[in-house]
Design a protein around this motif. Structure first.
Motif, PDB file in Angstrom:
ATOM      1  N   LEU A 177       7.118  -6.977  -4.452  1.00 51.99           N
ATOM      2  CA  LEU A 177       5.728  -6.516  -4.387  1.00 51.99           C
ATOM      3  C   LEU A 177       5.128  -6.803  -3.011  1.00 51.99           C
ATOM      4  O   LEU A 177       4.403  -5.971  -2.467  1.00 51.99           O
ATOM      5  CB  LEU A 177       4.879  -7.153  -5.492  1.00 51.99           C
ATOM      6  CG  LEU A 177       3.410  -6.731  -5.528  1.00 51.99           C
ATOM      7  CD1 LEU A 177       3.260  -5.211  -5.631  1.00 51.99           C
ATOM      8  CD2 LEU A 177       2.701  -7.417  -6.688  1.00 51.99           C
ATOM      9  N   THR A 178       5.448  -7.927  -2.436  1.00 55.31           N
ATOM     10  CA  THR A 178       4.952  -8.251  -1.097  1.00 55.31           C
ATOM     11  C   THR A 178       5.435  -7.217  -0.088  1.00 55.31           C
ATOM     12  O   THR A 178       4.659  -6.740   0.751  1.00 55.31           O
ATOM     13  CB  THR A 178       5.416  -9.661  -0.677  1.00 55.31           C
ATOM     14  OG1 THR A 178       4.876 -10.604  -1.613  1.00 55.31           O
ATOM     15  CG2 THR A 178       4.953 -10.013   0.720  1.00 55.31           C
ATOM     16  N   ALA A 179       6.703  -6.838  -0.168  1.00 59.25           N
ATOM     17  CA  ALA A 179       7.253  -5.833   0.751  1.00 59.25           C
ATOM     18  C   ALA A 179       6.656  -4.453   0.490  1.00 59.25           C
ATOM     19  O   ALA A 179       6.403  -3.694   1.429  1.00 59.25           O
ATOM     20  CB  ALA A 179       8.780  -5.801   0.636  1.00 59.25           C
ATOM     21  N   ARG A 200       2.451   6.962   1.297  1.00 57.42           N
ATOM     22  CA  ARG A 200       1.370   6.028   0.978  1.00 57.42           C
ATOM     23  C   ARG A 200       1.005   6.113  -0.503  1.00 57.42           C
ATOM     24  O   ARG A 200       0.896   5.091  -1.186  1.00 57.42           O
ATOM     25  CB  ARG A 200       0.150   6.366   1.844  1.00 57.42           C
ATOM     26  CG  ARG A 200      -1.087   5.548   1.531  1.00 57.42           C
ATOM     27  CD  ARG A 200      -2.344   6.228   2.003  1.00 57.42           C
ATOM     28  NE  ARG A 200      -2.537   7.497   1.320  1.00 57.42           N
ATOM     29  CZ  ARG A 200      -3.388   8.436   1.717  1.00 57.42           C
ATOM     30  NH1 ARG A 200      -4.114   8.263   2.804  1.00 57.42           N
ATOM     31  NH2 ARG A 200      -3.515   9.550   1.038  1.00 57.42           N
ATOM     32  N   ASP A 201       0.841   7.324  -0.997  1.00 58.36           N
ATOM     33  CA  ASP A 201       0.468   7.505  -2.403  1.00 58.36           C
ATOM     34  C   ASP A 201       1.565   7.001  -3.337  1.00 58.36           C
ATOM     35  O   ASP A 201       1.274   6.374  -4.370  1.00 58.36           O
ATOM     36  CB  ASP A 201       0.156   8.975  -2.671  1.00 58.36           C
ATOM     37  CG  ASP A 201      -1.064   9.463  -1.908  1.00 58.36           C
ATOM     38  OD1 ASP A 201      -1.826   8.632  -1.356  1.00 58.36           O
ATOM     39  OD2 ASP A 201      -1.254  10.695  -1.834  1.00 58.36           O
ATOM     40  N   ALA A 202       2.811   7.246  -2.986  1.00 57.16           N
ATOM     41  CA  ALA A 202       3.929   6.767  -3.809  1.00 57.16           C
ATOM     42  C   ALA A 202       3.987   5.241  -3.812  1.00 57.16           C
ATOM     43  O   ALA A 202       4.236   4.621  -4.855  1.00 57.16           O
ATOM     44  CB  ALA A 202       5.246   7.357  -3.309  1.00 57.16           C
ATOM     45  N   LEU A 203       3.747   4.622  -2.666  1.00 55.37           N
ATOM     46  CA  LEU A 203       3.766   3.158  -2.607  1.00 55.37           C
ATOM     47  C   LEU A 203       2.616   2.552  -3.402  1.00 55.37           C
ATOM     48  O   LEU A 203       2.781   1.489  -4.015  1.00 55.37           O
ATOM     49  CB  LEU A 203       3.712   2.679  -1.149  1.00 55.37           C
ATOM     50  CG  LEU A 203       5.011   2.849  -0.379  1.00 55.37           C
ATOM     51  CD1 LEU A 203       4.771   2.648   1.113  1.00 55.37           C
ATOM     52  CD2 LEU A 203       6.074   1.871  -0.890  1.00 55.37           C
ATOM     53  N   ALA A 204       1.468   3.202  -3.404  1.00 51.40           N
ATOM     54  CA  ALA A 204       0.349   2.704  -4.215  1.00 51.40           C
ATOM     55  C   ALA A 204       0.737   2.721  -5.696  1.00 51.40           C
ATOM     56  O   ALA A 204       0.456   1.762  -6.431  1.00 51.40           O
ATOM     57  CB  ALA A 204      -0.900   3.543  -3.966  1.00 51.40           C
ATOM     58  N   ARG A 205       1.403   3.790  -6.122  1.00 51.82           N
ATOM     59  CA  ARG A 205       1.865   3.853  -7.521  1.00 51.82           C
ATOM     60  C   ARG A 205       2.895   2.756  -7.794  1.00 51.82           C
ATOM     61  O   ARG A 205       2.864   2.114  -8.847  1.00 51.82           O
ATOM     62  CB  ARG A 205       2.465   5.231  -7.827  1.00 51.82           C
ATOM     63  CG  ARG A 205       1.417   6.318  -7.994  1.00 51.82           C
ATOM     64  CD  ARG A 205       2.019   7.624  -8.488  1.00 51.82           C
ATOM     65  NE  ARG A 205       3.028   8.188  -7.600  1.00 51.82           N
ATOM     66  CZ  ARG A 205       2.764   8.975  -6.563  1.00 51.82           C
ATOM     67  NH1 ARG A 205       1.526   9.300  -6.267  1.00 51.82           N
ATOM     68  NH2 ARG A 205       3.749   9.455  -5.831  1.00 51.82           N
ATOM     69  N   THR A 206       3.795   2.530  -6.841  1.00 49.78           N
ATOM     70  CA  THR A 206       4.815   1.491  -7.020  1.00 49.78           C
ATOM     71  C   THR A 206       4.170   0.117  -7.131  1.00 49.78           C
ATOM     72  O   THR A 206       4.575  -0.687  -7.973  1.00 49.78           O
ATOM     73  CB  THR A 206       5.827   1.521  -5.857  1.00 49.78           C
ATOM     74  OG1 THR A 206       6.472   2.797  -5.849  1.00 49.78           O
ATOM     75  CG2 THR A 206       6.859   0.421  -5.990  1.00 49.78           C
ATOM     76  N   ALA A 207       3.183  -0.153  -6.300  1.00 46.56           N
ATOM     77  CA  ALA A 207       2.493  -1.451  -6.367  1.00 46.56           C
ATOM     78  C   ALA A 207       1.876  -1.643  -7.751  1.00 46.56           C
ATOM     79  O   ALA A 207       1.986  -2.730  -8.339  1.00 46.56           O
ATOM     80  CB  ALA A 207       1.431  -1.545  -5.280  1.00 46.56           C
ATOM     81  N   ARG A 208       1.260  -0.602  -8.272  1.00 48.93           N
ATOM     82  CA  ARG A 208       0.677  -0.694  -9.625  1.00 48.93           C
ATOM     83  C   ARG A 208       1.775  -0.886 -10.671  1.00 48.93           C
ATOM     84  O   ARG A 208       1.626  -1.685 -11.604  1.00 48.93           O
ATOM     85  CB  ARG A 208      -0.161   0.543  -9.937  1.00 48.93           C
ATOM     86  CG  ARG A 208      -1.532   0.535  -9.259  1.00 48.93           C
ATOM     87  CD  ARG A 208      -2.434   1.643  -9.762  1.00 48.93           C
ATOM     88  NE  ARG A 208      -1.981   2.968  -9.367  1.00 48.93           N
ATOM     89  CZ  ARG A 208      -2.248   3.554  -8.212  1.00 48.93           C
ATOM     90  NH1 ARG A 208      -2.958   2.915  -7.300  1.00 48.93           N
ATOM     91  NH2 ARG A 208      -1.800   4.755  -7.942  1.00 48.93           N
ATOM     92  N   ASP A 209       2.885  -0.168 -10.522  1.00 49.30           N
ATOM     93  CA  ASP A 209       4.002  -0.304 -11.466  1.00 49.30           C
ATOM     94  C   ASP A 209       4.550  -1.728 -11.479  1.00 49.30           C
ATOM     95  O   ASP A 209       5.046  -2.196 -12.508  1.00 49.30           O
ATOM     96  CB  ASP A 209       5.139   0.662 -11.118  1.00 49.30           C
ATOM     97  CG  ASP A 209       4.794   2.119 -11.380  1.00 49.30           C
ATOM     98  OD1 ASP A 209       3.770   2.392 -12.056  1.00 49.30           O
ATOM     99  OD2 ASP A 209       5.545   2.990 -10.885  1.00 49.30           O
ATOM    100  N   VAL A 237      -2.846  -2.593  -1.862  1.00 44.76           N
ATOM    101  CA  VAL A 237      -3.645  -3.000  -0.713  1.00 44.76           C
ATOM    102  C   VAL A 237      -4.441  -1.785  -0.234  1.00 44.76           C
ATOM    103  O   VAL A 237      -3.922  -0.671  -0.183  1.00 44.76           O
ATOM    104  CB  VAL A 237      -2.760  -3.605   0.397  1.00 44.76           C
ATOM    105  CG1 VAL A 237      -1.807  -2.596   0.980  1.00 44.76           C
ATOM    106  CG2 VAL A 237      -3.598  -4.217   1.486  1.00 44.76           C
ATOM    107  N   ALA A 238      -5.701  -1.999   0.057  1.00 43.52           N
ATOM    108  CA  ALA A 238      -6.578  -0.905   0.479  1.00 43.52           C
ATOM    109  C   ALA A 238      -6.427  -0.635   1.968  1.00 43.52           C
ATOM    110  O   ALA A 238      -6.056  -1.512   2.743  1.00 43.52           O
ATOM    111  CB  ALA A 238      -8.027  -1.262   0.170  1.00 43.52           C
ATOM    112  N   SER A 239      -6.747   0.578   2.336  1.00 40.58           N
ATOM    113  CA  SER A 239      -6.769   0.950   3.742  1.00 40.58           C
ATOM    114  C   SER A 239      -7.973   0.307   4.409  1.00 40.58           C
ATOM    115  O   SER A 239      -9.018   0.117   3.777  1.00 40.58           O
ATOM    116  CB  SER A 239      -6.867   2.471   3.867  1.00 40.58           C
ATOM    117  OG  SER A 239      -6.979   2.847   5.212  1.00 40.58           O
ATOM    118  N   ASN A 240      -7.835  -0.022   5.662  1.00 41.80           N
ATOM    119  CA  ASN A 240      -8.971  -0.506   6.439  1.00 41.80           C
ATOM    120  C   ASN A 240      -9.803   0.688   6.885  1.00 41.80           C
ATOM    121  O   ASN A 240      -9.309   1.812   6.957  1.00 41.80           O
ATOM    122  CB  ASN A 240      -8.482  -1.296   7.646  1.00 41.80           C
ATOM    123  CG  ASN A 240      -7.778  -2.564   7.218  1.00 41.80           C
ATOM    124  OD1 ASN A 240      -8.287  -3.340   6.433  1.00 41.80           O
ATOM    125  ND2 ASN A 240      -6.571  -2.755   7.715  1.00 41.80           N
ATOM    126  N   ALA A 241     -11.044   0.449   7.202  1.00 40.03           N
ATOM    127  CA  ALA A 241     -11.924   1.530   7.646  1.00 40.03           C
ATOM    128  C   ALA A 241     -11.479   2.087   8.993  1.00 40.03           C
ATOM    129  O   ALA A 241     -11.614   3.281   9.253  1.00 40.03           O
ATOM    130  CB  ALA A 241     -13.359   1.034   7.730  1.00 40.03           C
TER     131      ALA A 241
END
Length: 176
Positions: free
Chosen positions: A22-24, A65-74, A80-84
């Protein structure tokens, strides 16, 4: 300084459970956020074939990016959110600087995926290796040449590992 960070949720809990995988994933997601931002900056400075390549790379990074967000949730994490905004490693006033930035972004993304390859197994490792390969190919195209160990800056002869660190959030002091 690094984009690798553990964000706190609204209730104060860490978004990572401490697992290396998850960290990676979170680090690769942070690198993809930075790449999406960077391509947004450089894309307007390129036209023709290079502009088309930049748009294609931008789309590829958004999809990753979208796939990694799903993986993090899985994996039970909060992505982790994007910075402004992100501080770029150098000014990008023209096309040649935009091309250099594209190569740097791809090198940094490749580094994050190299870490993800080390931390995963099975299908996730295969996906991470594919993303590492794609970043290395894009980097080679932008740079006009390749490196011996894509994603492993410390292995490149004479490379300064600090020079290939991740793109940071604007104003970040490293304590995110």
């Amino acid at each position: 300084m690094s984009t690798r960070s553990i964000r706190r949720s609204d209730d104060g809990a860490d978004s990572a459970d401490g697992s290396p995988e998850l960290t990676a994933v979170q680090a690769a997601l942070a690198a993809e956020h930075a790449a999406v931002y960077g391509y947004g900056v450089l894309g307007g400075r390129l036209d023709g074939k290079q502009g088309a390549e930049a748009r294609s790379a931008h789309g590829a990074h958004r999809a990753r990016r979208d796939a990694l967000a799903r993986t993090a949730r899985d994996l039970g994490g909060r992505p982790v959110a994007s910075n402004a905004a992100y501080a770029l490693p150098f000014a990008v006033p023209d096309g040649p600087a935009a091309v250099r930035l594209a190569a740097v972004l791809e090198d940094r993304v490749a580094g994050a995926y190299a870490d993800l390859v080390r931390a995963t197994e099975g299908a996730r490792r295969k996906d991470a290796a594919g993303a590492l390969r794609e970043a290395a190919v894009r980097s080679t195209r932008w740079r006009g040449g390749n490196v011996a160990f894509p994603g492993l800056a410390e292995r490149a002869a004479g490379a300064d590992p600090a020079a290939t660190g991740p793109v940071e959030a604007a104003g970040a002091d490293g304590t995110r």
